[in-house]
Design a protein around this motif. Structure first.
Motif, PDB file in Angstrom:
ATOM      1  N   UNK A  23      11.592  -2.820 -21.103  1.00  0.00           N
ATOM      2  CA  UNK A  23      12.068  -1.445 -21.002  1.00  0.00           C
ATOM      3  C   UNK A  23      11.797  -0.684 -22.293  1.00  0.00           C
ATOM      4  N   UNK A  24      11.854  -1.391 -23.437  1.00  0.00           N
ATOM      5  CA  UNK A  24      11.479  -0.770 -24.700  1.00  0.00           C
ATOM      6  C   UNK A  24      10.002  -0.394 -24.721  1.00  0.00           C
ATOM      7  N   UNK A  25       9.176  -1.153 -23.981  1.00  0.00           N
ATOM      8  CA  UNK A  25       7.769  -0.801 -23.828  1.00  0.00           C
ATOM      9  C   UNK A  25       7.609   0.469 -23.007  1.00  0.00           C
ATOM     10  N   UNK A  26       8.436   0.614 -21.976  1.00  0.00           N
ATOM     11  CA  UNK A  26       8.459   1.861 -21.208  1.00  0.00           C
ATOM     12  C   UNK A  26       8.844   3.019 -22.113  1.00  0.00           C
ATOM     13  N   UNK A  27       9.855   2.801 -22.955  1.00  0.00           N
ATOM     14  CA  UNK A  27      10.312   3.843 -23.869  1.00  0.00           C
ATOM     15  C   UNK A  27       9.236   4.176 -24.904  1.00  0.00           C
ATOM     16  N   UNK A  28       8.537   3.159 -25.402  1.00  0.00           N
ATOM     17  CA  UNK A  28       7.440   3.402 -26.345  1.00  0.00           C
ATOM     18  C   UNK A  28       6.343   4.228 -25.686  1.00  0.00           C
ATOM     19  N   UNK A  29       6.007   3.890 -24.436  1.00  0.00           N
ATOM     20  CA  UNK A  29       5.015   4.674 -23.711  1.00  0.00           C
ATOM     21  C   UNK A  29       5.485   6.110 -23.533  1.00  0.00           C
ATOM     22  N   UNK A  30       6.777   6.293 -23.248  1.00  0.00           N
ATOM     23  CA  UNK A  30       7.326   7.644 -23.125  1.00  0.00           C
ATOM     24  C   UNK A  30       7.105   8.436 -24.407  1.00  0.00           C
ATOM     25  N   UNK A  31       7.288   7.780 -25.557  1.00  0.00           N
ATOM     26  CA  UNK A  31       7.086   8.464 -26.831  1.00  0.00           C
ATOM     27  C   UNK A  31       5.659   8.974 -26.961  1.00  0.00           C
ATOM     28  N   UNK A  56       4.732  -6.724 -22.822  1.00  0.00           N
ATOM     29  CA  UNK A  56       5.169  -6.870 -21.424  1.00  0.00           C
ATOM     30  C   UNK A  56       5.950  -5.646 -20.946  1.00  0.00           C
ATOM     31  N   UNK A  57       5.299  -4.457 -21.030  1.00  0.00           N
ATOM     32  CA  UNK A  57       6.017  -3.206 -20.783  1.00  0.00           C
ATOM     33  C   UNK A  57       6.203  -2.911 -19.293  1.00  0.00           C
ATOM     34  N   UNK A  58       7.207  -2.113 -19.003  1.00  0.00           N
ATOM     35  CA  UNK A  58       7.314  -1.503 -17.676  1.00  0.00           C
ATOM     36  C   UNK A  58       6.379  -0.299 -17.710  1.00  0.00           C
ATOM     37  N   UNK A  59       5.115  -0.556 -17.419  1.00  0.00           N
ATOM     38  CA  UNK A  59       4.088   0.481 -17.541  1.00  0.00           C
ATOM     39  C   UNK A  59       3.812   1.171 -16.216  1.00  0.00           C
ATOM     40  N   UNK A  60       4.357   0.626 -15.132  1.00  0.00           N
ATOM     41  CA  UNK A  60       4.185   1.221 -13.815  1.00  0.00           C
ATOM     42  C   UNK A  60       5.551   1.282 -13.135  1.00  0.00           C
ATOM     43  N   UNK A  61       5.982   2.486 -12.809  1.00  0.00           N
ATOM     44  CA  UNK A  61       7.280   2.669 -12.157  1.00  0.00           C
ATOM     45  C   UNK A  61       7.024   3.163 -10.740  1.00  0.00           C
ATOM     46  N   UNK A  62       6.962   2.227  -9.818  1.00  0.00           N
ATOM     47  CA  UNK A  62       6.717   2.538  -8.415  1.00  0.00           C
ATOM     48  C   UNK A  62       8.049   2.655  -7.673  1.00  0.00           C
ATOM     49  N   UNK A  63       8.002   3.128  -6.445  1.00  0.00           N
ATOM     50  CA  UNK A  63       9.209   3.195  -5.629  1.00  0.00           C
ATOM     51  C   UNK A  63       9.783   1.800  -5.399  1.00  0.00           C
ATOM     52  N   UNK A  64       8.903   0.818  -5.249  1.00  0.00           N
ATOM     53  CA  UNK A  64       9.372  -0.558  -5.061  1.00  0.00           C
ATOM     54  C   UNK A  64      10.135  -1.026  -6.292  1.00  0.00           C
ATOM     55  N   UNK A  65       9.597  -0.723  -7.483  1.00  0.00           N
ATOM     56  CA  UNK A  65      10.287  -1.126  -8.714  1.00  0.00           C
ATOM     57  C   UNK A  65      11.628  -0.415  -8.832  1.00  0.00           C
ATOM     58  N   UNK A  66      11.656   0.865  -8.461  1.00  0.00           N
ATOM     59  CA  UNK A  66      12.897   1.614  -8.554  1.00  0.00           C
ATOM     60  C   UNK A  66      13.964   1.059  -7.629  1.00  0.00           C
ATOM     61  N   UNK A  67      13.551   0.567  -6.462  1.00  0.00           N
ATOM     62  CA  UNK A  67      14.532  -0.014  -5.546  1.00  0.00           C
ATOM     63  C   UNK A  67      15.236  -1.209  -6.179  1.00  0.00           C
ATOM     64  N   UNK A  68      14.512  -1.954  -7.000  1.00  0.00           N
ATOM     65  CA  UNK A  68      15.120  -3.087  -7.695  1.00  0.00           C
ATOM     66  C   UNK A  68      16.123  -2.623  -8.743  1.00  0.00           C
ATOM     67  N   UNK A  69      15.956  -1.382  -9.211  1.00  0.00           N
ATOM     68  CA  UNK A  69      16.803  -0.864 -10.281  1.00  0.00           C
ATOM     69  C   UNK A  69      17.942   0.012  -9.771  1.00  0.00           C
ATOM     70  N   UNK A  70      18.084   0.161  -8.450  1.00  0.00           N
ATOM     71  CA  UNK A  70      19.137   1.022  -7.924  1.00  0.00           C
ATOM     72  C   UNK A  70      20.536   0.625  -8.372  1.00  0.00           C
ATOM     73  N   UNK A  71      20.822  -0.675  -8.600  1.00  0.00           N
ATOM     74  CA  UNK A  71      22.159  -1.002  -9.102  1.00  0.00           C
ATOM     75  C   UNK A  71      22.499  -0.306 -10.419  1.00  0.00           C
ATOM     76  N   UNK A  72      21.471   0.179 -11.142  1.00  0.00           N
ATOM     77  CA  UNK A  72      21.728   0.917 -12.373  1.00  0.00           C
ATOM     78  C   UNK A  72      22.357   2.273 -12.062  1.00  0.00           C
ATOM     79  N   UNK A  73      22.266   2.695 -10.805  1.00  0.00           N
ATOM     80  CA  UNK A  73      22.780   3.998 -10.421  1.00  0.00           C
ATOM     81  C   UNK A  73      21.669   5.011 -10.278  1.00  0.00           C
ATOM     82  N   UNK A  74      22.018   6.189  -9.829  1.00  0.00           N
ATOM     83  CA  UNK A  74      21.015   7.220  -9.607  1.00  0.00           C
ATOM     84  C   UNK A  74      20.428   7.743 -10.915  1.00  0.00           C
ATOM     85  N   UNK A  75      21.173   7.600 -12.009  1.00  0.00           N
ATOM     86  CA  UNK A  75      20.708   8.106 -13.296  1.00  0.00           C
ATOM     87  C   UNK A  75      19.921   7.050 -14.067  1.00  0.00           C
TER      88      UNK A  75
END
Length: 267
Positions: free
Chosen positions: A110-118, A147-166
């Motif tokens: 997730x920090x890799x995702x954040x680095x990519x966001x930067x 090992x970044x989260x470099x691709x955020x697909x709908x399938x990946x998001x479904x796995x993260x729904x327990x995090x909440x809508x935000x």
């Protein structure tokens, strides 16, 4: 040395901060690495923080570790934190004895995702804190994605729904923050590594991010290790993985134009 990102912080109960790991005895400016531990935006993994900073000290670079906001803070809390951190580092470059044009962001999972966001969203926000950091760019000069989260697909998001809508993987309107679809010709040079057998974050995202980088004519180096689970940090003694930090340091010098404090036999 600890540096809080904002004076009189009102962002919540947790106040984001930087820990600075300077190279001792360095008189001329050198490059710096800003480390973003992973943890799924729910926490910050300790083995992906201070040990990484100390390793890059040994490779000739100043280092910082960012303790950024995680859940329940929603988007764009973490993104604002990393961009503010880059601005602070750049605005105080003379004090820190670093080159303001040689700041790399290094993130895990997730920090890799954040680095990519930067690297991809640095012009999307314009947070003002009333100090000198407001006047400098938040764009990093290089990305190191582990090992970044470099691709955020709908399938990946479904796995993260327990995090909440935000979930921090989405904008406020619910649209995914998908690094693979945001690469442009202005994206900073990137070094990426992943294992083929990563059971948490599929390696395909890193492959696609690199492919997009190459299509845009950007500098990008991709390393795929054949074996290893998610979250290996510095490698935990696995020699096929442990080499990544040295290779990333060489990439910063030879491909991104960074200055290292010493050769140490690696360049």
């Amino acid at each position: 040395m600890r540096i809080f990102l904002r004076d009189n912080d009102t962002t919540g109960s947790f106040q984001p901060y930087l820990d600075f790991f300077p190279l001792e005895g360095v008189c001329t400016p050198v490059g710096a690495v800003l480390v973003l531990p992973g943890g799924g935006y729910t926490h910050r993994a300790k083995h992906e923080g201070d040990p990484i900073a100390k390793r890059f000290n040994a490779l000739g670079y100043h280092a910082f570790v960012l303790q950024y906001r995680t859940l329940p803070d929603p988007f764009p809390g973490a993104q604002l934190d990393v961009l503010r951190a880059i601005k602070i580092i750049r605005s105080r470059a003379e004090e820190f004895r670093l080159n303001p044009d040689q700041i790399a962001v290094l993130g895990f999972s997730a920090g890799g995702h954040l680095a990519a966001c930067a690297g991809l969203m640095h012009n999307e926000f314009d947070e003002k804190c009333g100090d000198e950091a407001d006047n400098v760019s938040a764009r990093p000069d290089a990305l190191i994605l582990c090992y970044p989260v470099a691709s955020v697909t709908e399938t990946y998001l479904e796995l993260k729904r327990p995090m909440g809508e935000n979930t921090p993987y989405c904008r406020a309107d619910g649209s995914p923050i998908d690094p693979c679809k945001m690469v442009t010709a202005g994206t900073p040079p990137a070094y990426i590594w992943h294992t083929a057998t990563d059971q948490v974050v599929p390696v395909n995202g890193s492959v696609e991010f690199a492919r997009q980088m190459w299509q845009c004519g950007n500098t990008c180096e991709l390393h795929i290790m054949p074996h290893g689970p998610h979250g290996r940090g510095l490698g935990f003694g696995d020699q096929s993985i442990c080499s990544w930090s040295r290779e990333a340091a060489v990439f910063l010098r030879n491909r991104a134009g960074f200055t290292a404090a010493f050769d140490n036999g690696i360049f």
